[in-house]
Design a protein around this motif. Sequence first.
Motif, PDB file in Angstrom:
ATOM      1  N   SER A   1       0.856  -1.189   0.000  1.00 21.92           N
ATOM      2  CA  SER A   1       0.000   0.000   0.000  1.00 21.92           C
ATOM      3  C   SER A   1       0.888   1.234   0.000  1.00 21.92           C
ATOM      4  O   SER A   1       1.791   1.348   0.833  1.00 21.92           O
TER       5      SER A   1
ATOM      6  N   ASN B   1      -3.495   0.302  -3.505  1.00 19.37           N
ATOM      7  CA  ASN B   1      -3.391  -0.953  -2.758  1.00 19.37           C
ATOM      8  C   ASN B   1      -3.146  -2.090  -3.745  1.00 19.37           C
ATOM      9  O   ASN B   1      -4.011  -2.394  -4.578  1.00 19.37           O
TER      10      ASN B   1
ATOM     11  N   ASN C   1      -7.647  -0.141  -5.879  1.00 17.39           N
ATOM     12  CA  ASN C   1      -7.224  -1.509  -5.578  1.00 17.39           C
ATOM     13  C   ASN C   1      -6.881  -2.242  -6.874  1.00 17.39           C
ATOM     14  O   ASN C   1      -7.695  -2.286  -7.799  1.00 17.39           O
TER      15      ASN C   1
ATOM     16  N   THR D   1      -5.534  -5.969  -7.948  1.00 14.49           N
ATOM     17  CA  THR D   1      -5.248  -7.332  -7.516  1.00 14.49           C
ATOM     18  C   THR D   1      -4.821  -8.153  -8.726  1.00 14.49           C
ATOM     19  O   THR D   1      -5.553  -8.234  -9.716  1.00 14.49           O
TER      20      THR D   1
END
Length: 596
Positions: free
Chosen positions: A117, A285, A222, A224
Amino acid sequence: MAPPAAETAAVVEGDGQPQQQQRQAGGFGQTITGILRIAVFCYFASKFFSPKQKPADPSQPSHLMSNLFQKGEHLDMWFYLSEHEKFNDFGNEGALIWHETNIPYAVWKPESTRTLSKKYYPSEALKNNGSLYAHVFFARSGYPIDPSAPEYQPLNCFGRTHPVATYLPKRKADKKKSLLGNPKDTDESNAQVEQTLQQVDGNDLDIKDEGPVEWLSYWKPNVTINLVDDFAHYPQHGVPPNIAPYLLVEPSTVNYYPTVFFNEFWLLRDKLIIINETVSELPLNLEVSPISMTKWQLLQQIDQSFQIHRSYGSMLDGESDELKRVFLEGNPYLLGVTMFVSMLHSVFDFLAFKNDIQFWNKNKSMEGLSAKSVVLNFICQFIIFLYLLDNDTSWMILASSGVGVCIEFWKIGKAMRIEVDRSGMIPRLRFHDRESYASNKTKEYDDIAIKFLSYVLLLLVAGFAIYSLAYERHKSWYSWILSSLTSCVYMFGFIMMCPQLFINYKLKSVAHLPWRQMTYKFLNTIIDDLFAFVIKMPMLHRLSVFRDDVIFLIYLYQRWVYPVDKTRVNEFGFGGEDESLDTKKITDQEDDKKTN
């Protein structure tokens, strides 16, 4: 991808949409069931109807593509951010955001998941609707990803590019306005701008405003990255269609690299951050982790089912996010119970509908039944249909509401006698009371109940219409009338059942009521009470869910207090005396046969 724990759900309450709140509790379970059903269907369809492998040439052995990497092999990762879609500036340390080493591939251990982060400071170009891409590269540990390096080998590295900044269309100002000409409200209406909840990538945009569309840039906080645990052997010309777009094939060996999947399934759209000149820093993140083949395919099928529902009009914009939010923030045991109860809700809906049609189809007497309540129900359903038509509702909801209007009109024909008057230039319908309704006290009590009820309804409708005209915005006077009537139908619709309660009280009997249908509706009301605690909704609407419970409890009390009179006509138009007379006739005929 699980969202950060500190993030809280945002609930947006829209004005002038009572029908959406009413449908939310009842349609939640049906939406889940439909999505899962379509997801399973698409999964098996992709298996059975995928392109078949061509007949093998006897002179050439068939080739099956396999993964170039082995399970548990250690990988190094480089994560770059660049404003260009093509990236080859591997020596730029400023573009390198994240670097990890020795990540075991497709091994479910804690060291397989890495997170980071940090803050990202956008450039001036990005603030002015610029683009930004994430470039992630993987290589066997110890091998470089720069093609200019001496140790570089194409079979040892792979990567994928994905946009970090997405674009959403900016809608024009709201067309609603204050009909009384309030300047302050007009300024707020012109300043209010809504953004669509649909992303450009993977979703269809439904922009009905004419003129040029202004696009705004949004930041995805975010990111991922999932490495798919896939070691299957695929035919060279028979890769399943749901896997082929993600499969990166190496041309010399005709084998495939590990699949890199940017997982945005749990990235809710209200978490996106608008990028403009006032933004100085943005949260970022990052996470890299393995994902199983089954889970990856399931997420794809669910996303595809969302798109199918939106294209058919059975799901509105943003409902997919609300469904995901329920799974993210809800108790899993409570969700399981809710899904089970929602299936019961659908069964009870069908049984209530079937018994309602059966009751009115076989009913031969209107004694003890409120005919005027049937007419009022038709008027309420017709008002709701006009309101949905005025608000550009999907065709599936319009069709369902239209069928309900037709059924209510058919029930008027069973409760009253309808004649066509052709004496004038335009044929007109005339409604007459049936003899079983007008020849007893039922009509008198029904008239008394409707008389006092009309006073209450007129006061409520007039008061709410004045409030809506003074404090709310509308597209036109026609929309104001429809929205006011529809809001009153939703808020005070339970009052329509009061005339029947009054008739039961005066007749001291409930034997004429369709108790099977009412039982199923009462069970559905209990289920709606459960949804009122599960689904987020305004407190006023949550309390209004329990209003029907009071009416049904009064019905149950009347059934307990008033004894069953077997001589009265039942719900199928037959009385107890008729049955006893028929039984007596049969007995007399049998005695005559024995005597002869």
